[in-house]
Design a protein around this motif. Structure first.
Motif, PDB file in Angstrom:
ATOM      1  N   ARG A  97       0.830  -1.209   0.000  1.00 44.60           N
ATOM      2  CA  ARG A  97       0.000   0.000   0.000  1.00 44.60           C
ATOM      3  C   ARG A  97       0.867   1.263   0.000  1.00 44.60           C
ATOM      4  NH1 ARG A  97      -5.290  -1.525   1.203  1.00 44.60           N
ATOM      5  NH2 ARG A  97      -5.431  -3.707   1.888  1.00 44.60           N
ATOM      6  N   THR A  98       1.959   1.230   0.735  1.00 46.96           N
ATOM      7  CA  THR A  98       2.865   2.380   0.784  1.00 46.96           C
ATOM      8  C   THR A  98       3.495   2.629  -0.577  1.00 46.96           C
ATOM      9  OG1 THR A  98       3.358   1.950   3.116  1.00 46.96           O
ATOM     10  CG2 THR A  98       4.931   3.316   1.893  1.00 46.96           C
ATOM     11  N   TRP A  99       3.987   1.566  -1.195  1.00 47.08           N
ATOM     12  CA  TRP A  99       4.642   1.710  -2.498  1.00 47.08           C
ATOM     13  C   TRP A  99       3.646   2.165  -3.566  1.00 47.08           C
ATOM     14  CZ3 TRP A  99       4.087  -0.872  -7.246  1.00 47.08           C
ATOM     15  CH2 TRP A  99       5.075  -0.574  -8.186  1.00 47.08           C
ATOM     16  N   LEU A 100       2.448   1.606  -3.578  1.00 45.61           N
ATOM     17  CA  LEU A 100       1.435   2.007  -4.562  1.00 45.61           C
ATOM     18  C   LEU A 100       1.080   3.483  -4.409  1.00 45.61           C
ATOM     19  CD1 LEU A 100      -0.956  -1.093  -4.554  1.00 45.61           C
ATOM     20  CD2 LEU A 100       0.473  -0.325  -6.469  1.00 45.61           C
ATOM     21  N   ALA A 101       0.953   3.954  -3.177  1.00 45.56           N
ATOM     22  CA  ALA A 101       0.642   5.369  -2.943  1.00 45.56           C
ATOM     23  C   ALA A 101       1.755   6.256  -3.497  1.00 45.56           C
ATOM     24  CB  ALA A 101       0.447   5.623  -1.451  1.00 45.56           C
ATOM     25  N   GLU A 102       2.996   5.834  -3.308  1.00 43.89           N
ATOM     26  CA  GLU A 102       4.125   6.610  -3.830  1.00 43.89           C
ATOM     27  C   GLU A 102       4.132   6.628  -5.354  1.00 43.89           C
ATOM     28  OE1 GLU A 102       7.416   4.690  -1.992  1.00 43.89           O
ATOM     29  OE2 GLU A 102       7.177   5.752  -0.077  1.00 43.89           O
ATOM     30  N   GLU A 103       3.560   5.590  -5.955  1.00 42.30           N
ATOM     31  CA  GLU A 103       3.471   5.519  -7.417  1.00 42.30           C
ATOM     32  C   GLU A 103       2.205   6.190  -7.961  1.00 42.30           C
ATOM     33  OE1 GLU A 103       5.773   4.483  -9.485  1.00 42.30           O
ATOM     34  OE2 GLU A 103       7.139   3.991  -7.827  1.00 42.30           O
ATOM     35  N   GLY A 104       1.401   6.755  -7.048  1.00 42.48           N
ATOM     36  CA  GLY A 104       0.224   7.506  -7.473  1.00 42.48           C
ATOM     37  C   GLY A 104      -1.061   6.718  -7.570  1.00 42.48           C
ATOM     38  N   PHE A 105      -1.079   5.499  -7.019  1.00 35.90           N
ATOM     39  CA  PHE A 105      -2.288   4.676  -7.080  1.00 35.90           C
ATOM     40  C   PHE A 105      -3.085   4.781  -5.778  1.00 35.90           C
ATOM     41  CE2 PHE A 105       0.386   2.357 -10.185  1.00 35.90           C
ATOM     42  CZ  PHE A 105      -0.483   2.356 -11.263  1.00 35.90           C
ATOM     43  N   ALA A 106      -4.387   4.944  -5.913  1.00 34.68           N
ATOM     44  CA  ALA A 106      -5.269   4.963  -4.743  1.00 34.68           C
ATOM     45  C   ALA A 106      -5.708   3.544  -4.414  1.00 34.68           C
ATOM     46  CB  ALA A 106      -6.495   5.831  -5.021  1.00 34.68           C
ATOM     47  N   THR A 107      -5.665   3.209  -3.139  1.00 36.75           N
ATOM     48  CA  THR A 107      -6.179   1.913  -2.667  1.00 36.75           C
ATOM     49  C   THR A 107      -6.993   2.172  -1.410  1.00 36.75           C
ATOM     50  OG1 THR A 107      -4.291   1.453  -1.223  1.00 36.75           O
ATOM     51  CG2 THR A 107      -4.112   0.720  -3.514  1.00 36.75           C
ATOM     52  N   ASP A 108      -7.773   1.193  -0.996  1.00 39.71           N
ATOM     53  CA  ASP A 108      -8.423   1.288   0.311  1.00 39.71           C
ATOM     54  C   ASP A 108      -8.408  -0.080   0.962  1.00 39.71           C
ATOM     55  OD1 ASP A 108     -10.767  -0.229  -0.433  1.00 39.71           O
ATOM     56  OD2 ASP A 108     -11.573   1.570  -1.390  1.00 39.71           O
ATOM     57  N   THR A 109      -8.775  -0.117   2.222  1.00 41.49           N
ATOM     58  CA  THR A 109      -8.670  -1.354   2.991  1.00 41.49           C
ATOM     59  C   THR A 109      -9.821  -2.317   2.744  1.00 41.49           C
ATOM     60  OG1 THR A 109      -9.708  -0.272   4.886  1.00 41.49           O
ATOM     61  CG2 THR A 109      -7.304  -0.273   4.805  1.00 41.49           C
ATOM     62  N   THR A 110     -10.743  -1.944   1.867  1.00 39.15           N
ATOM     63  CA  THR A 110     -11.867  -2.838   1.542  1.00 39.15           C
ATOM     64  C   THR A 110     -11.750  -3.429   0.150  1.00 39.15           C
ATOM     65  OG1 THR A 110     -13.226  -0.973   0.761  1.00 39.15           O
ATOM     66  CG2 THR A 110     -13.417  -1.585   3.086  1.00 39.15           C
ATOM     67  N   GLY A 111     -10.592  -3.266  -0.489  1.00 32.08           N
ATOM     68  CA  GLY A 111     -10.382  -3.880  -1.797  1.00 32.08           C
ATOM     69  C   GLY A 111     -10.724  -2.986  -2.966  1.00 32.08           C
ATOM     70  N   GLU A 140      15.294  -2.846  -2.242  1.00 34.45           N
ATOM     71  CA  GLU A 140      15.683  -1.676  -3.024  1.00 34.45           C
ATOM     72  C   GLU A 140      15.085  -0.380  -2.472  1.00 34.45           C
ATOM     73  OE1 GLU A 140      14.290  -2.619  -6.897  1.00 34.45           O
ATOM     74  OE2 GLU A 140      15.709  -4.278  -7.199  1.00 34.45           O
ATOM     75  N   LEU A 141      14.098  -0.495  -1.596  1.00 34.28           N
ATOM     76  CA  LEU A 141      13.400   0.679  -1.077  1.00 34.28           C
ATOM     77  C   LEU A 141      13.971   1.175   0.252  1.00 34.28           C
ATOM     78  CD1 LEU A 141       9.728  -0.511  -1.773  1.00 34.28           C
ATOM     79  CD2 LEU A 141      11.295   0.694  -3.307  1.00 34.28           C
ATOM     80  N   TRP A 142      14.956   0.460   0.807  1.00 32.55           N
ATOM     81  CA  TRP A 142      15.513   0.815   2.111  1.00 32.55           C
ATOM     82  C   TRP A 142      17.011   1.082   1.996  1.00 32.55           C
ATOM     83  CZ3 TRP A 142      12.533   1.356   6.482  1.00 32.55           C
ATOM     84  CH2 TRP A 142      11.227   0.850   6.425  1.00 32.55           C
ATOM     85  N   PRO A 143      17.549   1.980   2.814  1.00 37.78           N
ATOM     86  CA  PRO A 143      18.989   2.248   2.800  1.00 37.78           C
ATOM     87  C   PRO A 143      19.794   0.969   3.031  1.00 37.78           C
ATOM     88  CG  PRO A 143      17.854   3.894   4.120  1.00 37.78           C
ATOM     89  CD  PRO A 143      16.837   2.839   3.785  1.00 37.78           C
ATOM     90  N   GLU A 163      10.181   3.711  13.188  1.00 39.51           N
ATOM     91  CA  GLU A 163       9.384   4.935  13.092  1.00 39.51           C
ATOM     92  C   GLU A 163       8.798   5.061  11.688  1.00 39.51           C
ATOM     93  OE1 GLU A 163       8.408   6.846  15.398  1.00 39.51           O
ATOM     94  OE2 GLU A 163       9.914   7.112  16.979  1.00 39.51           O
ATOM     95  N   GLU A 164       9.598   4.736  10.673  1.00 38.52           N
ATOM     96  CA  GLU A 164       9.097   4.793   9.298  1.00 38.52           C
ATOM     97  C   GLU A 164       8.070   3.699   9.043  1.00 38.52           C
ATOM     98  OE1 GLU A 164      10.709   4.761   4.666  1.00 38.52           O
ATOM     99  OE2 GLU A 164      12.125   5.051   6.319  1.00 38.52           O
ATOM    100  N   VAL A 165       8.299   2.525   9.608  1.00 39.35           N
ATOM    101  CA  VAL A 165       7.329   1.429   9.467  1.00 39.35           C
ATOM    102  C   VAL A 165       5.978   1.845  10.046  1.00 39.35           C
ATOM    103  CG1 VAL A 165       6.754  -0.919  10.205  1.00 39.35           C
ATOM    104  CG2 VAL A 165       9.076  -0.391   9.434  1.00 39.35           C
ATOM    105  N   LEU A 166       5.994   2.489  11.209  1.00 41.66           N
ATOM    106  CA  LEU A 166       4.756   2.980  11.819  1.00 41.66           C
ATOM    107  C   LEU A 166       4.091   4.020  10.930  1.00 41.66           C
ATOM    108  CD1 LEU A 166       2.681   3.449  14.069  1.00 41.66           C
ATOM    109  CD2 LEU A 166       4.341   4.967  15.173  1.00 41.66           C
ATOM    110  N   ALA A 167       4.862   4.991  10.451  1.00 37.97           N
ATOM    111  CA  ALA A 167       4.300   6.039   9.595  1.00 37.97           C
ATOM    112  C   ALA A 167       3.670   5.447   8.341  1.00 37.97           C
ATOM    113  CB  ALA A 167       5.391   7.040   9.221  1.00 37.97           C
ATOM    114  N   ASN A 168       4.299   4.432   7.778  1.00 29.76           N
ATOM    115  CA  ASN A 168       3.747   3.783   6.588  1.00 29.76           C
ATOM    116  C   ASN A 168       2.416   3.104   6.886  1.00 29.76           C
ATOM    117  OD1 ASN A 168       5.997   4.579   5.143  1.00 29.76           O
ATOM    118  ND2 ASN A 168       7.007   2.587   5.220  1.00 29.76           N
ATOM    119  N   GLY A 169       2.332   2.461   8.039  1.00 32.07           N
ATOM    120  CA  GLY A 169       1.080   1.796   8.418  1.00 32.07           C
ATOM    121  C   GLY A 169      -0.051   2.780   8.641  1.00 32.07           C
TER     122      GLY A 169
END
Length: 362
Positions: A165-179, A229-232, A316-322
């Motif tokens: 969900r985090t990666w899709l949002a960064e790529e500009g895609f909308a998602t929701d928790t109900t599918g 590839e997404l983490w330092p 902290e980043e994991v929490l923010a992503n959630g």
């Protein structure tokens, strides 16, 4: 007679004072600190109930069980185990008191800590880093190709679900928790995800190993995004060892034994890779009814690093992503880590201490 009475009274008072002092000292000793410091007066638990997943990313649990490292360390404490598909279900069991500890992903660990105000459970060690990716069918070669597709994750709110969900949002895609949304996400049990992908009913999935490798080698998928590839430096937490805070407070010596067995399993994975791989596959076969193909196991192990370091600096980043993904509640994770026992074990083994990154005790 009078003098004898006075002397007896003095002795009685002295005994009372000494008893009170002993009780005070005993009370101090009986209180287990949040960092897992040894509790001289608490007895080992009669039973430790441990949860884990039948995944390569949980290899320390699988190898520790197969080689008997946990049983050896626990001594007379009975070890019971339960296999889960994903973290939220394991957290439910832990919160309900059905298990005492679990190998689990960072997101569910954070969620239970935040929801309970820091009272439910703490992370006492890391277990694995890496070993997660988004795999997709032919015809999907770049993020733009995902529009209108359906992707799977192990469970709503689990670590791979949040990562997707985090990666899709960064790529500009909308998602929701109900599918709903531009890309539909359908949380699905891992084995079912493989079947549905092979049947063409799913376009891809963000999964942990060995399921990434199974979809690639058995389902013809290819990797679109390797999470490393997404983490330092490619370093991110995949699996940690979570323990009920009540259990830690009441049975710190049992938790110490668990951590000792865990550290030995991580060492074994590094020092005896061939035997560890055989143990891992034997335990997977026992838990799932079928071993992994050699090629699948080899590929999966190439993408996972086993470590007792929980990579606390990433949490902290994991929490923010959630929170951004809508699967987590924002809150403090100060105190999430109780690494005192682990670092004492590591010191005894001549190994360097690990950091809580300011989010707990060391």
């Amino acid at each position: 007679m009078h003098h004898r009475t006075i002397r007896t009274s003095r002795i009685t008072r002295a005994i009372a004072i000494m008893a009170a002092g002993a009780a005070l000292l005993s009370g101090c000793a009986a209180t287990a600190s949040a960092d897992g410091g040894a509790d001289a007066s608490s007895a080992p638990a009669t039973e430790l109930r441990l949860g884990y997943f039948a995944n390569v990313t949980h290899a320390p649990a699988l190898v520790g069980l197969e080689e008997g490292f946990f049983a050896d360390a626990l001594g007379d404490t009975k070890l019971s185990t339960e296999v889960f598909n994903a973290g939220p279900a394991a957290v439910e069991a832990l919160s309900a008191g059905a298990i005492d500890a679990a190998y689990i992903g960072p997101n569910p660990a954070i969620n239970t800590f935040v929801k309970s105000g820091g009272e439910s459970a703490v992370i006492v060690a890391g277990a694995a880093s890496g070993g997660a990716a988004l795999v997709v069918r032919d015809g999907i070669d770049e993020p733009a190709d995902l529009a209108g597709t359906t992707l799977a994750t192990p469970q709503l709110g689990n670590t791979q679900d949040v990562a997707l969900r985090t990666w899709l949002a960064e790529e500009g895609f909308a998602t929701d928790t109900t599918g709903g949304g531009e890309v539909q996400i359908t949380p699905t049990e891992n084995a079912q995800t493989l079947t549905l992908f092979q049947q063409g009913q799913l376009d891809g999935a963000w999964l942990p190993e060995p399921w990434v490798s199974r979809l690639v080698l058995e389902g013809g998928a290819h990797v679109l995004v390797d999470e490393a590839e997404l983490w330092p430096d490619g370093d991110f937490p995949t699996t940690v060892l979570l323990v009920s805070k009540t259990f830690l407070d009441e049975h710190p010596e049992t938790v110490r034994a668990l951590v000792e067995g865990h550290a030995e399993a991580v060492r074994f994975l590094a020092d005896e890779p061939e035997q560890a791989a055989a143990d891992l596959n034997a335990k997977l076969a026992a838990d799932t009814g079928k071993p992994l193909d050699d090629a699948v196991l080899a590929r999966a192990l190439e993408h996972v690093r086993f470590t007792v370091d929980p990579v606390a600096g990433a949490f902290e980043e994991v929490l923010a992503n959630g929170v951004a993904a809508g699967t987590a509640k924002d809150g403090s994770i100060d105190g999430l880590f109780a690494l005192g026992i682990l670092n004492e074990v590591l010191e005894g083994r001549g190994e360097p201490a690990v950091s809580a990154a300011g989010l707990g005790t060391e």
